[in-house]
Design a protein around this motif. Structure first.
Motif, PDB file in Angstrom:
ATOM      1  N   GLY A  25       0.808  -1.210   0.000  1.00 44.52           N
ATOM      2  CA  GLY A  25       0.000   0.000   0.000  1.00 44.52           C
ATOM      3  C   GLY A  25       0.842   1.260   0.000  1.00 44.52           C
ATOM      4  N   ALA A  26       0.549   2.175  -0.939  1.00 39.44           N
ATOM      5  CA  ALA A  26       1.272   3.453  -1.037  1.00 39.44           C
ATOM      6  C   ALA A  26       0.358   4.600  -0.658  1.00 39.44           C
ATOM      7  CB  ALA A  26       1.829   3.642  -2.444  1.00 39.44           C
ATOM      8  N   GLY A  27      -0.326   4.440   0.470  1.00 37.04           N
ATOM      9  CA  GLY A  27      -1.094   5.520   1.051  1.00 37.04           C
ATOM     10  C   GLY A  27      -0.272   6.217   2.118  1.00 37.04           C
ATOM     11  N   PRO A  28      -0.896   7.032   2.968  1.00 36.97           N
ATOM     12  CA  PRO A  28      -0.134   7.782   3.979  1.00 36.97           C
ATOM     13  C   PRO A  28       0.678   6.906   4.924  1.00 36.97           C
ATOM     14  CG  PRO A  28      -2.361   8.662   3.773  1.00 36.97           C
ATOM     15  CD  PRO A  28      -2.333   7.394   2.973  1.00 36.97           C
ATOM     16  N   VAL A  29       0.092   5.803   5.405  1.00 41.80           N
ATOM     17  CA  VAL A  29       0.802   4.969   6.381  1.00 41.80           C
ATOM     18  C   VAL A  29       1.869   4.127   5.694  1.00 41.80           C
ATOM     19  CG1 VAL A  29       0.530   3.175   8.132  1.00 41.80           C
ATOM     20  CG2 VAL A  29      -1.184   4.987   7.936  1.00 41.80           C
ATOM     21  N   GLY A  30       1.573   3.604   4.502  1.00 41.60           N
ATOM     22  CA  GLY A  30       2.581   2.843   3.775  1.00 41.60           C
ATOM     23  C   GLY A  30       3.790   3.688   3.424  1.00 41.60           C
ATOM     24  N   LEU A  31       3.564   4.917   2.959  1.00 41.51           N
ATOM     25  CA  LEU A  31       4.689   5.785   2.620  1.00 41.51           C
ATOM     26  C   LEU A  31       5.419   6.271   3.869  1.00 41.51           C
ATOM     27  CD1 LEU A  31       3.261   7.829  -0.378  1.00 41.51           C
ATOM     28  CD2 LEU A  31       4.867   5.909  -0.426  1.00 41.51           C
ATOM     29  N   ALA A  32       4.703   6.390   4.989  1.00 44.73           N
ATOM     30  CA  ALA A  32       5.392   6.702   6.247  1.00 44.73           C
ATOM     31  C   ALA A  32       6.327   5.564   6.641  1.00 44.73           C
ATOM     32  CB  ALA A  32       4.376   6.974   7.356  1.00 44.73           C
ATOM     33  N   ALA A  33       5.864   4.323   6.459  1.00 44.03           N
ATOM     34  CA  ALA A  33       6.737   3.178   6.734  1.00 44.03           C
ATOM     35  C   ALA A  33       7.967   3.225   5.840  1.00 44.03           C
ATOM     36  CB  ALA A  33       5.965   1.872   6.521  1.00 44.03           C
ATOM     37  N   ALA A  34       7.779   3.593   4.581  1.00 42.94           N
ATOM     38  CA  ALA A  34       8.917   3.717   3.669  1.00 42.94           C
ATOM     39  C   ALA A  34       9.899   4.770   4.160  1.00 42.94           C
ATOM     40  CB  ALA A  34       8.408   4.069   2.271  1.00 42.94           C
ATOM     41  N   ALA A  35       9.372   5.895   4.650  1.00 46.68           N
ATOM     42  CA  ALA A  35      10.241   6.962   5.153  1.00 46.68           C
ATOM     43  C   ALA A  35      11.060   6.481   6.347  1.00 46.68           C
ATOM     44  CB  ALA A  35       9.394   8.177   5.535  1.00 46.68           C
ATOM     45  N   HIS A  36      10.435   5.760   7.255  1.00 47.66           N
ATOM     46  CA  HIS A  36      11.151   5.276   8.442  1.00 47.66           C
ATOM     47  C   HIS A  36      12.196   4.226   8.060  1.00 47.66           C
ATOM     48  CE1 HIS A  36       9.016   7.152  11.905  1.00 47.66           C
ATOM     49  NE2 HIS A  36       8.083   7.339  10.984  1.00 47.66           N
ATOM     50  N   LEU A  37      11.866   3.340   7.127  1.00 49.06           N
ATOM     51  CA  LEU A  37      12.839   2.342   6.685  1.00 49.06           C
ATOM     52  C   LEU A  37      14.015   3.011   5.985  1.00 49.06           C
ATOM     53  CD1 LEU A  37      10.309  -0.328   5.413  1.00 49.06           C
ATOM     54  CD2 LEU A  37      11.982  -0.699   7.235  1.00 49.06           C
ATOM     55  N   ARG A 400       6.368   3.712  13.115  1.00 50.71           N
ATOM     56  CA  ARG A 400       7.628   4.090  13.760  1.00 50.71           C
ATOM     57  C   ARG A 400       8.113   2.965  14.660  1.00 50.71           C
ATOM     58  NH1 ARG A 400       9.862   4.839  18.047  1.00 50.71           N
ATOM     59  NH2 ARG A 400       7.925   4.388  19.169  1.00 50.71           N
ATOM     60  N   SER A 401       7.178   2.425  15.481  1.00 52.19           N
ATOM     61  CA  SER A 401       7.531   1.349  16.394  1.00 52.19           C
ATOM     62  C   SER A 401       7.895   0.069  15.639  1.00 52.19           C
ATOM     63  CB  SER A 401       6.368   1.080  17.352  1.00 52.19           C
ATOM     64  OG  SER A 401       6.597  -0.062  18.145  1.00 52.19           O
ATOM     65  N   VAL A 402       7.112  -0.283  14.638  1.00 52.51           N
ATOM     66  CA  VAL A 402       7.339  -1.510  13.869  1.00 52.51           C
ATOM     67  C   VAL A 402       8.687  -1.463  13.160  1.00 52.51           C
ATOM     68  CG1 VAL A 402       6.579  -2.753  11.797  1.00 52.51           C
ATOM     69  CG2 VAL A 402       4.925  -2.170  13.583  1.00 52.51           C
ATOM     70  N   VAL A 403       8.999  -0.355  12.521  1.00 50.23           N
ATOM     71  CA  VAL A 403      10.267  -0.251  11.799  1.00 50.23           C
ATOM     72  C   VAL A 403      11.443  -0.288  12.766  1.00 50.23           C
ATOM     73  CG1 VAL A 403      11.676   1.275  10.372  1.00 50.23           C
ATOM     74  CG2 VAL A 403       9.275   0.888   9.794  1.00 50.23           C
ATOM     75  N   ALA A 404      11.306   0.337  13.928  1.00 48.69           N
ATOM     76  CA  ALA A 404      12.377   0.250  14.928  1.00 48.69           C
ATOM     77  C   ALA A 404      12.607  -1.196  15.335  1.00 48.69           C
ATOM     78  CB  ALA A 404      12.020   1.105  16.144  1.00 48.69           C
ATOM     79  N   TRP A 405      11.532  -1.956  15.491  1.00 47.99           N
ATOM     80  CA  TRP A 405      11.675  -3.372  15.854  1.00 47.99           C
ATOM     81  C   TRP A 405      12.346  -4.154  14.739  1.00 47.99           C
ATOM     82  CZ3 TRP A 405      10.009  -8.058  13.973  1.00 47.99           C
ATOM     83  CH2 TRP A 405      10.174  -9.151  14.826  1.00 47.99           C
ATOM     84  N   ILE A 406      11.952  -3.932  13.504  1.00 50.42           N
ATOM     85  CA  ILE A 406      12.591  -4.604  12.378  1.00 50.42           C
ATOM     86  C   ILE A 406      14.087  -4.310  12.362  1.00 50.42           C
ATOM     87  CG2 ILE A 406      12.748  -4.622   9.844  1.00 50.42           C
ATOM     88  CD1 ILE A 406       9.712  -4.189   9.780  1.00 50.42           C
TER      89      ILE A 406
END
Length: 434
Positions: A25-37, A400-406
């Motif tokens: 998904g390339a919506g707001p949350v998906g692209l936020a995950a991309a930014a954090h990664l 933010r939390s999920v990417v930190a865990w990854i």
């Protein structure tokens, strides 16, 4: 370390660190995950079923969001954007969906390091473990995820990933019009007369509704938006009528409380109630839809109202009954999902709409979103299952939390904080969308 140095900090917690993370998904949350990664130097691929980023938002882009800009931009995404010269204009103004896409999502998707990792027009159909179906346990945690996609030409491809972050949302999987949740009998024969939530009544879809009788089914804010647009259209287009069909005795899910911390939402509720009170909108309350059939050039919605069975005649129906998560791609994956809300089991009590509003949801992150499959996370609106109280700011803290865990940064993953506006009572069936 630069943002583009994807080998500098391999993820320590998960195996298969040489593989990218799949973001669905390339919506707001998906692209936020991309930014954090990207910020943490972790490789990723964004898989988007639409032909453009923010595809679902574009469908209802004419609609103004409840939340102002300052609550709609992820902090890390903002840092990446500001490095390109982007600025957050009018932070206290609530944008439309089209503005959210044009002024935030499209610039974010164009950021170097994100742009080249977005694949458009590919739909995720299945997720599994490499060489493992759902029943096999030995060695399961070490096996990479296999994500199967289908493109617009029908070509199917499998690829392996270290983790999967599903931010695909729920807009494409609406609830049924039927009160029992099953497929509405007769719907297939009249599908051309049934429209999805939040049509552009005063713009793109004006000719569809002008001079016709439309029945909007649903008691939430998406329904109220459409009801008000139709009432406005009726002032200019003779023969235009609107009926609001709800299961309850009144549209009490649409708040008009002065205590609502999102003034746009309170205003919407007040205007919808006035439209009913002054007769511009006919309210069909206590109506439990059980079927639909064609009646000449019109439709008949069949429903129960108390002990009576009624046939309500209309030209068009708008399905504004809310949304549910599509979990079909996870048939071979071990999920731990609440049997009522269809959210991750540890998250469900925190978002139960019978107990919580948007502003009373406790901070939560990777622990509440985790499933038995280590490395799989459903985030954003989809993580809330059938609960209609999602705010984008919540989704940003999730990723933010999920990417930190990854990344193996357990301390950051556990330090979950969330400051939400005092939102009062809310039940927004499309989250931040309207």
């Amino acid at each position: 370390m630069t943002l583009l140095d994807l080998t500098a900090r391999p993820a320590a917690r998960l195996p298969n660190a040489h593989l990218p993370v799949a973001i669905v998904g390339a919506g707001p949350v998906g692209l936020a995950a991309a930014a954090h990664l990207l910020r943490r130097g972790i490789d990723f691929v964004v898989l988007e079923s639409g032909d453009q980023v923010g595809a679902s938002i574009r469908a209802w882009g004419h609609t103004r969001l409840f939340s102002p800009w300052r609550h709609l931009v992820d902090p890390v995404a903002q840092e990446l954007l500001e490095a390109t010269g982007w600025t957050l204009a009018r932070p206290d103004r609530a944008p439309t969906g089209h503005e959210l896409v044009a002024e935030y999502l499209e610039p974010l998707a164009a950021v170097p390091g994100i742009a080249e990792r977005i694949r458009l027009g590919v739909r995720v159909t299945d997720v599994s473990r490499d060489a493992m179906d759902r029943t096999r346990t030995r060695g399961r945690a070490a096996a990479p995820f296999v994500v199967r996609t289908r493109d617009g030409e029908g070509d199917v491809a499998d690829a392996t990933y270290r983790a999967v972050v599903d931010a695909s949302g729920t807009y494409l999987s609406p609830n049924s019009l039927s009160s029992n949740g099953l497929a509405l009998p007769g719907l297939d024969a009249v599908a051309d007369r049934v429209l999805p939530a939040l049509p552009d009544v005063l713009g793109r879809d004006r000719a569809t509704f002008a001079g016709r009788h439309t029945t909007v089914v649903g008691a939430g804010h998406s329904a109220a938006n459409t009801v008000l647009a139709l009432a406005s259209l009726a002032r200019d287009e003779p023969g235009t009528r609107v009926t609001w069909a709800i299961r309850t005795a009144s549209p009490d899910r649409v708040t008009d409380s002065d205590a609502d911390g999102l003034p746009g939402r309170a205003s919407l509720g007040a205007r919808a109630r006035r439209a009913v009170a002054d007769g511009r909108v006919a309210l069909l309350d206590g109506f439990e839809t059980v079927g639909v059939r064609r009646d000449g050039d019109a439709l008949e919605l069949v429903g129960r109202r108390g002990a009576d069975v009624l046939a309500h005649r209309t030209d068009l129906v708008v399905n504004a009954t809310g949304f549910r998560p599509d979990l079909a791609p996870y048939r071979e994956i071990r999920l731990d999902v609440d049997e009522v809300v269809e959210a991750p089991r540890r998250l469900a009590p925190l978002i139960d709409p019978n107990e919580h509003s948007c502003g009373t949801v406790a901070p939560h992150g990777y622990r509440e979103l985790a499933h038995p499959e280590q490395g799989l996370f459903i985030v954003g609106m989809k993580s809330y299952g059938r609960a209609p109280t999602f705010l984008l700011k919540t989704g940003y803290e999730q990723v933010r939390s999920v990417v930190a865990w990854i990344d193996g940064d357990v301390a950051a993953a556990q330090a979950v904080e969330l400051v939400l506006p005092a939102t009062g009572v809310c039940s927004t069936d499309a989250g931040d969308c309207c």
